[in-house]
Write an enzyme that holds these catalytic residues in place. Sequence first.
Site, PDB file in Angstrom:
ATOM      1  N   GLU A 115       0.827  -1.215   0.000  1.00 20.71           N
ATOM      2  CA  GLU A 115       0.000   0.000   0.000  1.00 20.71           C
ATOM      3  C   GLU A 115       0.856   1.259   0.000  1.00 20.71           C
ATOM      4  O   GLU A 115       0.356   2.358  -0.111  1.00 20.71           O
ATOM      5  CB  GLU A 115      -0.920   0.025   1.226  1.00 20.71           C
ATOM      6  CG  GLU A 115      -1.793  -1.198   1.371  1.00 20.71           C
ATOM      7  CD  GLU A 115      -2.626  -1.453   0.130  1.00 20.71           C
ATOM      8  OE1 GLU A 115      -3.338  -0.535  -0.294  1.00 20.71           O
ATOM      9  OE2 GLU A 115      -2.551  -2.566  -0.404  1.00 20.71           O
ATOM     10  N   ARG A 153      19.267   5.759 -22.797  1.00 21.43           N
ATOM     11  CA  ARG A 153      19.444   5.937 -24.239  1.00 21.43           C
ATOM     12  C   ARG A 153      19.819   7.366 -24.599  1.00 21.43           C
ATOM     13  O   ARG A 153      20.176   7.663 -25.735  1.00 21.43           O
ATOM     14  CB  ARG A 153      18.232   5.434 -25.022  1.00 21.43           C
ATOM     15  CG  ARG A 153      16.930   6.023 -24.619  1.00 21.43           C
ATOM     16  CD  ARG A 153      15.775   5.190 -25.135  1.00 21.43           C
ATOM     17  NE  ARG A 153      15.753   5.109 -26.585  1.00 21.43           N
ATOM     18  CZ  ARG A 153      15.495   6.139 -27.369  1.00 21.43           C
ATOM     19  NH1 ARG A 153      15.237   7.323 -26.845  1.00 21.43           N
ATOM     20  NH2 ARG A 153      15.486   6.001 -28.677  1.00 21.43           N
ATOM     21  N   ASP A 168      13.928  11.365 -32.429  1.00 24.84           N
ATOM     22  CA  ASP A 168      12.846  10.644 -31.761  1.00 24.84           C
ATOM     23  C   ASP A 168      11.604  11.487 -31.609  1.00 24.84           C
ATOM     24  O   ASP A 168      11.670  12.706 -31.564  1.00 24.84           O
ATOM     25  CB  ASP A 168      13.275  10.286 -30.329  1.00 24.84           C
ATOM     26  CG  ASP A 168      14.113   9.033 -30.289  1.00 24.84           C
ATOM     27  OD1 ASP A 168      14.171   8.348 -31.304  1.00 24.84           O
ATOM     28  OD2 ASP A 168      14.690   8.779 -29.227  1.00 24.84           O
TER      29      ASP A 168
END
Length: 245
Positions: A115, A153, A168
């Site tokens: 939790e 990356r 990208d």
Amino acid sequence: MRYDVLTIFPEMIQGYLKEGILARAAKRDLIKIEVTDIRAFARGAHKNTDDRPFGGGDGMVMKPGPIYRALESVPRVAPESLVLLLTPQGKRFDQAMAWELSRQKQLILLCGRYEGIDERIRKLCVDRELSIGDYVLSGGELAALVLMDAVSRLIPGVLGGEKSTQEDSFEDGLLEYPQYTRPRVFRGEEVPEVLLSGDHEKIRQWRRAQSLKRTLEKRPDLLHHARLTPQDEAMLKELKGKVDK
Ligand code: ADE
């Protein structure tokens, strides 16, 4: 970059690291990923890492002691090393944050479970809380992997061609244009003529127009923060005109 991942499920992290870009980057010493098992710092016969919440209620809470000791065991390689807690309550992780984090020397990633974790860990040890999206995962492990993948990356040398991250999706705030490879015709679908033309300027313009069109269709919210040239603005106006008709 050194990552330290603190988790009660070390194999979840290690499994992912066996293949792909992160494995290759680690082999080439561009990144280092150390996984610390929080359970190894639990005490007592049962090595419990969780307990019932004070005040009652469903579920279990991660105990502060094992997490605190696990964090203390992690060597700090830089004075500015950050302790990040992965939690749906955190600031939303995005590409801009990935760039910022990629410039750090060490990220210490604390994966929550159950939790939640005892609030005193947040207060005493955590520099930042990060969420990878508005949904609840069963733990922070997947979020830590997502973060390490997106950040790594961007570290120079991790991807072969440096240029590819620049193109990208999201780097200029637009989605990527459609890509095609051989064969020229697949199930009756042809590659757009312009890509076979050899005319680099025409190809560049077509790709830019496609990026704008895709972003307008799929993620119009991104256009508010995109880096657009006057030509882009003109193109968008034209595209919006077509959509309105
Ligand atoms: N842990 C559980 N859900 C999460 C989320 N959406 N992002 C980061 N950590 C999480």
